[in-house]
Scaffold this active site. Structure first.
Site, PDB file in Angstrom:
ATOM      1  N   ARG A  85     103.357 -10.422  62.628  1.00 46.49           N
ATOM      2  CA  ARG A  85     103.610  -9.919  61.277  1.00 46.49           C
ATOM      3  C   ARG A  85     105.067 -10.139  60.908  1.00 46.49           C
ATOM      4  O   ARG A  85     105.956 -10.035  61.748  1.00 46.49           O
ATOM      5  CB  ARG A  85     103.249  -8.439  61.170  1.00 46.49           C
ATOM      6  CG  ARG A  85     101.759  -8.173  61.332  1.00 46.49           C
ATOM      7  CD  ARG A  85     101.489  -6.685  61.364  1.00 46.49           C
ATOM      8  NE  ARG A  85     100.071  -6.406  61.550  1.00 46.49           N
ATOM      9  CZ  ARG A  85      99.224  -6.158  60.564  1.00 46.49           C
ATOM     10  NH1 ARG A  85      99.647  -6.159  59.311  1.00 46.49           N
ATOM     11  NH2 ARG A  85      97.958  -5.903  60.814  1.00 46.49           N
ATOM     12  N   LYS A 112      93.600   5.006  57.873  1.00 47.57           N
ATOM     13  CA  LYS A 112      93.249   4.155  56.735  1.00 47.57           C
ATOM     14  C   LYS A 112      91.737   4.136  56.476  1.00 47.57           C
ATOM     15  O   LYS A 112      91.220   3.227  55.823  1.00 47.57           O
ATOM     16  CB  LYS A 112      93.790   2.739  56.957  1.00 47.57           C
ATOM     17  CG  LYS A 112      95.316   2.703  56.937  1.00 47.57           C
ATOM     18  CD  LYS A 112      95.869   1.296  56.899  1.00 47.57           C
ATOM     19  CE  LYS A 112      95.809   0.616  58.228  1.00 47.57           C
ATOM     20  NZ  LYS A 112      96.511  -0.689  58.220  1.00 47.57           N
ATOM     21  N   PRO A 140      95.491  -3.049  52.316  1.00 50.28           N
ATOM     22  CA  PRO A 140      95.739  -1.665  51.895  1.00 50.28           C
ATOM     23  C   PRO A 140      96.194  -0.811  53.078  1.00 50.28           C
ATOM     24  O   PRO A 140      95.571  -0.832  54.139  1.00 50.28           O
ATOM     25  CB  PRO A 140      94.373  -1.207  51.372  1.00 50.28           C
ATOM     26  CG  PRO A 140      93.674  -2.472  50.985  1.00 50.28           C
ATOM     27  CD  PRO A 140      94.128  -3.499  51.988  1.00 50.28           C
ATOM     28  N   GLU A 141      97.289  -0.086  52.895  1.00 49.79           N
ATOM     29  CA  GLU A 141      97.824   0.772  53.938  1.00 49.79           C
ATOM     30  C   GLU A 141      97.590   2.230  53.545  1.00 49.79           C
ATOM     31  O   GLU A 141      96.876   2.507  52.588  1.00 49.79           O
ATOM     32  CB  GLU A 141      99.291   0.439  54.184  1.00 49.79           C
ATOM     33  CG  GLU A 141      99.483  -1.010  54.642  1.00 49.79           C
ATOM     34  CD  GLU A 141     100.917  -1.364  54.990  1.00 49.79           C
ATOM     35  OE1 GLU A 141     101.750  -0.449  55.140  1.00 49.79           O
ATOM     36  OE2 GLU A 141     101.221  -2.563  55.109  1.00 49.79           O
TER      37      GLU A 141
END
Length: 269
Positions: free
Chosen positions: A259, A57, A2-3
């Site tokens: 990433r 976040k 979740p960002e």
């Protein structure tokens, strides 16, 4: 993971069920998350909720005697359910409310966190964070000045929470595509116009994702159990080998800091 848009979506979803209500108690079925669940949370009793905020976040639940800090980790989600809903295997934390509802935290991979602080401004996990991307402090001039002399690839640099918070992997790829900036470019190569365009599109991409309820790729669900719909808007992320929706060139992928980065070689310079 979740960002920022997913965390903001969660905040907006849970706030009406928490603010101006009282936490009767917390039921913690597994204290072994990324860090052990704070003892203050284990002992909650009749605690009024004053606000639910977001910093980067992290979700910050303000109580009369302190703050609960929640991080969703890699696979966490929050749902509002009837109080006596049967918990499942990965349902680790419940906040039982006086309204007959329960805020339930689900986290299959257990990389999230439930922490306590008396003061968010001095909390170690929040103290060194950069500006919020949707606030005025994150401006073209700020980004341009901060990037001077930086040799780090721009994709990796804008994902640094000390530079700006909440621009995670999905939204970094999407923002750089929208700005026409190649992810391998050195951050210090940005000119003032590049910085202005990039700041503008980061704000636009994040705001659109929030309006769409975030991006559901695997684990993320909104507080009502529904998926986020921004995945339908993705221009490059997760589309390796597929034609660019602007020019038709195959989307490529590369690694930045372990990433995957997705980009169009023709559209991004």
């Amino acid at each position: 993971m979740p960002e920022l848009p997913e965390v903001e979506t969660s905040r907006r979803g849970i706030s009406p069920y928490l603010v101006d209500h009282t936490i009767l108690y917390a039921e913690v079925r597994n204290t072994r998350l990324r860090w052990p669940v704070s003892g203050e949370i284990l002992s909650l009793s009749d605690e009024p909720v004053l606000s639910v905020r977001r910093r980067a976040k992290y979700l910050l639940i303000e109580l009369t005697r302190g703050w609960i800090i929640v991080h969703l980790g890699m696979s966490g989600s929050l749902r509002v359910l009837p109080e006596y809903s049967e918990p499942e295997k990965h349902d680790h934390v419940d906040l039982v409310m006086d309204s007959g509802k329960v805020l339930r935290y689900t986290d299959p991979r257990r990389f999230g966190a439930w922490l306590w602080t008396d003061n968010p401004e001095t909390c170690s996990v929040l103290a060194h964070l950069g500006p919020e991307p949707l606030e005025a402090e994150f401006s073209a001039d700020y980004l341009y000045q901060a990037s001077r002399g930086k040799k780090t690839a721009i994709k990796q640099w804008i994902m640094d929470n000390k530079v700006v918070v909440g621009v995670g992997n999905i939204y970094a790829s999407e923002s750089l595509f929208a700005a026409g900036i190649h992810p391998d470019r050195a951050a210090g190569s940005l000119n003032e116009n590049d910085a202005a365009v990039l700041v503008s599109v980061i704000k636009q991409v994040l705001q659109l994702s929030i309006e769409q309820g975030g991006t559901t790729l695997r684990d993320f669900l909104q507080s009502d159990g529904k998926p986020g719909y921004f995945a339908q808007e993705l221009r490059v992320y997760g589309r390796n080998g597929e034609p660019c929706r602007t020019c038709g060139t195959p989307i490529e992928t590369a690694k930045h800091g372990q990433r995957s980065t997705f980009f169009c070689r023709r559209c991004q310079k």
